[in-house]
Write a protein that holds these residues in place. Structure first.
Motif, PDB file in Angstrom:
ATOM      1  N   ALA A  16       0.818  -1.220   0.000  1.00 10.84           N
ATOM      2  CA  ALA A  16       0.000   0.000   0.000  1.00 10.84           C
ATOM      3  C   ALA A  16       0.847   1.263   0.000  1.00 10.84           C
ATOM      4  O   ALA A  16       0.539   2.229  -0.695  1.00 10.84           O
ATOM      5  N   ASP A  17       1.925   1.265   0.777  1.00  8.55           N
ATOM      6  CA  ASP A  17       2.816   2.424   0.815  1.00  8.55           C
ATOM      7  C   ASP A  17       4.020   2.154  -0.074  1.00  8.55           C
ATOM      8  O   ASP A  17       4.993   1.535   0.348  1.00  8.55           O
ATOM      9  N   LEU A  18       3.951   2.615  -1.305  1.00  6.32           N
ATOM     10  CA  LEU A  18       5.047   2.348  -2.244  1.00  6.32           C
ATOM     11  C   LEU A  18       6.346   3.002  -1.811  1.00  6.32           C
ATOM     12  O   LEU A  18       7.432   2.551  -2.182  1.00  6.32           O
ATOM     13  N   ASN A  19       6.259   4.061  -1.015  1.00 10.94           N
ATOM     14  CA  ASN A  19       7.474   4.776  -0.620  1.00 10.94           C
ATOM     15  C   ASN A  19       8.281   4.050   0.444  1.00 10.94           C
ATOM     16  O   ASN A  19       9.346   4.527   0.858  1.00 10.94           O
ATOM     17  N   VAL A  20       7.803   2.878   0.866  1.00  7.99           N
ATOM     18  CA  VAL A  20       8.640   1.973   1.656  1.00  7.99           C
ATOM     19  C   VAL A  20       9.779   1.448   0.787  1.00  7.99           C
ATOM     20  O   VAL A  20      10.856   1.120   1.275  1.00  7.99           O
ATOM     21  N   LEU A  21       9.523   1.395  -0.522  1.00  8.47           N
ATOM     22  CA  LEU A  21      10.525   0.896  -1.470  1.00  8.47           C
ATOM     23  C   LEU A  21      11.448   2.035  -1.891  1.00  8.47           C
ATOM     24  O   LEU A  21      10.979   3.046  -2.397  1.00  8.47           O
ATOM     25  N   PRO A  22      12.751   1.892  -1.705  1.00 10.65           N
ATOM     26  CA  PRO A  22      13.671   2.952  -2.115  1.00 10.65           C
ATOM     27  C   PRO A  22      13.812   3.078  -3.627  1.00 10.65           C
ATOM     28  O   PRO A  22      14.247   4.110  -4.136  1.00 10.65           O
TER      29      PRO A  22
END
Length: 205
Positions: free
Chosen positions: A106-112
């Motif tokens: 859900a939170d794509l910004n967990v991925l660098p």
């Protein structure tokens, strides 16, 4: 020499590639054919990765890795600690459905980093995926183009929100650098500059 071009504050340079792109094992699926000829692109949503390929994918035990979307979804539990440490990114093929990633993470910004892979450049789906990731889903981290990435595509990839480009191995990143300045004032609005050209300049009678 590295074949990776990165944008920082709109300045492009050749950079060291700190990420290992994890590859799927070869597929045993017979190539699709139409009128006796091999089809050179895959349809959006077409299932092309088998459970055996996912299970047999070798994931390095250490370091920063970019894993295939199918592997990320199916084997996420074994990656959780590394995801928390910012060591895992995802790559998605242009025929894969972006909603599968969004629904799983859900939170794509967990991925660098998210990379979009072009097996063979035949259409504009990579530009659509970049635009969706930036504008609809609010992805703010590194967005990388990988695979069949050539000089003539870089300017338009930048307009679609990509800020790193792994140039195809048989081409020169030095030659490709200049293409990011092929045009000075694009007419249309896009991810990198939402305003169309007519709204960026004051005209006097």
């Amino acid at each position: 020499m590295s074949n990776l071009i990165q944008l920082n504050d709109d300045i492009a340079s050749i950079a060291e590639n700190l990420w290992v792109t994890v590859q799927l094992p070869p597929s045993n699926v017979e190539a699709r054919k139409q009128a006796g000829k091999v089809v050179q692109f895959k349809l959006t949503g077409e299932a092309t990765v088998s459970e055996t390929q996912i299970a047999d994918t070798v994931i390095p035990a250490t370091g920063k890795i970019i894993v295939p979307l199918s592997v990320f979804i199916a084997r996420k539990d074994e990656l959780l600690t590394r995801i928390s440490n910012g060591e895992v990114g995802v790559w998605i093929d242009t025929h894969e459905v972006l909603a599968d990633l969004v629904n799983d993470q859900a939170d794509l910004n967990v991925l660098p980093i998210i990379a979009v892979h072009v097996e063979r450049f035949a259409d504009g789906r990579i530009f659509s995926l970049g635009t969706l990731l930036r504008k609809r889903y609010g992805f703010k981290n590194e967005l990388r183009a990988i695979g069949d990435v050539l000089r003539d595509q870089l300017f338009f990839l930048k307009r679609s929100g990509f800020n790193s480009y792994l140039i195809r191995a048989d081409r020169s990143a030095n030659d490709a650098l200049a293409s990011l300045k092929d045009f000075t004032a694009p007419y249309q609005g896009a991810v990198d500059e939402p305003r169309p050209v007519f709204s960026r300049y004051n005209r006097t009678a």
